[in-house]
Motif scaffolding. Structure first.
Motif, mmCIF file in Angstrom:
data_model
loop_
_atom_site.group_PDB
_atom_site.id
_atom_site.type_symbol
_atom_site.label_atom_id
_atom_site.label_comp_id
_atom_site.label_asym_id
_atom_site.label_seq_id
_atom_site.Cartn_x
_atom_site.Cartn_y
_atom_site.Cartn_z
ATOM 1 N N ILE A 127 1.939 13.005 -13.707
ATOM 2 C CA ILE A 127 1.980 13.026 -15.172
ATOM 3 C C ILE A 127 3.429 13.259 -15.564
ATOM 4 N N HIS A 128 3.944 12.446 -16.467
ATOM 5 C CA HIS A 128 5.346 12.541 -16.858
ATOM 6 C C HIS A 128 5.456 13.021 -18.303
ATOM 7 N N ASP A 129 6.492 13.815 -18.560
ATOM 8 C CA ASP A 129 6.741 14.251 -19.939
ATOM 9 C C ASP A 129 7.698 13.263 -20.615
ATOM 10 N N GLN A 130 8.183 13.605 -21.801
ATOM 11 C CA GLN A 130 9.033 12.692 -22.568
ATOM 12 C C GLN A 130 10.352 12.408 -21.857
ATOM 13 N N GLU A 131 10.810 13.321 -21.047
ATOM 14 C CA GLU A 131 12.071 13.129 -20.332
ATOM 15 C C GLU A 131 11.860 12.574 -18.931
ATOM 16 N N ALA A 132 10.671 12.054 -18.660
ATOM 17 C CA ALA A 132 10.305 11.407 -17.392
ATOM 18 C C ALA A 132 10.325 12.359 -16.200
ATOM 19 N N ARG A 133 10.104 13.645 -16.442
ATOM 20 C CA ARG A 133 9.966 14.593 -15.347
ATOM 21 C C ARG A 133 8.534 14.520 -14.826
ATOM 22 N N PRO A 134 8.339 14.449 -13.510
ATOM 23 C CA PRO A 134 6.979 14.336 -12.956
ATOM 24 C C PRO A 134 6.308 15.694 -12.786
ATOM 25 N N PHE A 135 5.001 15.715 -13.011
ATOM 26 C CA PHE A 135 4.176 16.903 -12.792
ATOM 27 C C PHE A 135 2.920 16.482 -12.048
ATOM 28 N N CYS A 136 2.388 17.376 -11.225
ATOM 29 C CA CYS A 136 1.200 17.041 -10.440
ATOM 30 C C CYS A 136 -0.080 17.204 -11.254
ATOM 31 N N SER A 137 -0.056 17.992 -12.322
ATOM 32 C CA SER A 137 -1.257 18.180 -13.131
ATOM 33 C C SER A 137 -0.866 18.492 -14.579
ATOM 34 N N ALA A 138 -1.853 18.376 -15.450
ATOM 35 C CA ALA A 138 -1.622 18.673 -16.864
ATOM 36 C C ALA A 138 -1.341 20.158 -17.066
ATOM 37 N N ALA A 141 0.819 -1.208 0.000
ATOM 38 C CA ALA A 141 0.000 0.000 0.000
ATOM 39 C C ALA A 141 0.857 1.264 0.000
ATOM 40 N N GLN A 142 2.076 1.183 0.488
ATOM 41 C CA GLN A 142 2.939 2.348 0.508
ATOM 42 C C GLN A 142 3.477 2.610 -0.893
ATOM 43 N N GLU A 143 3.341 3.842 -1.326
ATOM 44 C CA GLU A 143 3.752 4.208 -2.671
ATOM 45 C C GLU A 143 4.743 5.357 -2.593
ATOM 46 N N SER A 144 5.703 5.361 -3.486
ATOM 47 C CA SER A 144 6.699 6.428 -3.467
ATOM 48 C C SER A 144 6.095 7.728 -3.996
ATOM 49 N N MET A 145 6.640 8.824 -3.510
ATOM 50 C CA MET A 145 6.172 10.147 -3.894
ATOM 51 C C MET A 145 7.210 10.796 -4.803
ATOM 52 N N VAL A 146 6.734 11.617 -5.730
ATOM 53 C CA VAL A 146 7.617 12.366 -6.625
ATOM 54 C C VAL A 146 7.296 13.851 -6.496
ATOM 55 N N ARG A 147 8.287 14.679 -6.742
ATOM 56 C CA ARG A 147 8.118 16.124 -6.618
ATOM 57 C C ARG A 147 7.787 16.712 -7.981
ATOM 58 N N CYS A 148 6.751 17.532 -8.037
ATOM 59 C CA CYS A 148 6.360 18.203 -9.267
ATOM 60 C C CYS A 148 7.476 19.148 -9.698
ATOM 61 N N THR A 149 7.837 19.091 -10.952
ATOM 62 C CA THR A 149 8.913 19.930 -11.472
ATOM 63 C C THR A 149 8.521 21.405 -11.460
ATOM 64 N N GLU A 150 7.267 21.701 -11.611
ATOM 65 C CA GLU A 150 6.789 23.080 -11.696
ATOM 66 C C GLU A 150 6.585 23.714 -10.319
ATOM 67 N N CYS A 151 5.795 23.086 -9.459
ATOM 68 C CA CYS A 151 5.431 23.731 -8.189
ATOM 69 C C CYS A 151 6.123 23.121 -6.966
ATOM 70 N N GLN A 152 6.882 22.048 -7.141
ATOM 71 C CA GLN A 152 7.660 21.405 -6.079
ATOM 72 C C GLN A 152 6.815 20.730 -5.000
ATOM 73 N N THR A 207 3.572 14.348 -5.047
ATOM 74 C CA THR A 207 2.424 13.648 -5.610
ATOM 75 C C THR A 207 2.750 12.156 -5.649
ATOM 76 N N PRO A 208 1.785 11.290 -5.397
ATOM 77 C CA PRO A 208 2.062 9.854 -5.551
ATOM 78 C C PRO A 208 2.495 9.543 -6.983
ATOM 79 N N ARG A 209 3.418 8.619 -7.124
ATOM 80 C CA ARG A 209 3.975 8.307 -8.437
ATOM 81 C C ARG A 209 2.892 7.877 -9.425
ATOM 82 N N SER A 210 1.877 7.156 -8.948
ATOM 83 C CA SER A 210 0.827 6.694 -9.855
ATOM 84 C C SER A 210 -0.073 7.832 -10.336
ATOM 85 N N HIS A 211 -0.132 8.943 -9.607
ATOM 86 C CA HIS A 211 -0.988 10.076 -9.984
ATOM 87 C C HIS A 211 -0.244 11.120 -10.802
#
Length: 87
Positions: free
Chosen positions: A65-76, A45-56, A59-63
């Motif tokens: 959104i990643h771009d072509q270079e695999a940078r995570p974002f919290c929203s579109a 049940a424990q999931e890793s968290m990633v930091r949004c590139t834009e707002c820091q 966000t859970p990794r499954s939620h």
């Protein structure tokens, strides 16, 4: 006759009490299958968290959104904002 019955009942209860003590002692030594299942579910049940590139924000990794270079974002919207800044 009654003395034999009382002795038999006493022996029965002593044996039952010893059996219960043995079962609780045996159960305390090693975790049961249900406890093992609970701990494995908890780990899953424990999931890793990633930091949004834009707002820091995190966000859970499954939620995320990643771009072509695999940078995570919290929203579109943040992905779009980041792409506008990059261009």
């Amino acid at each position: 006759m009654i003395v034999r019955l009382i002795v038999f009942i006493a022996i029965f209860f002593i044996a039952w009490w010893l059996y219960r003590k043995f079962i609780t002692f045996k159960g305390g030594q090693s975790p049961t299958k249900s406890e093992k299942a609970k701990s494995s579910k908890k780990e899953e049940a424990q999931e890793s968290m990633v930091r949004c590139t834009e707002c820091q924000t995190f966000t859970p990794r499954s939620h995320a959104i990643h771009d072509q270079e695999a940078r995570p974002f919290c929203s579109a919207e943040h992905l779009k904002d980041f792409n506008k800044k990059s261009d």
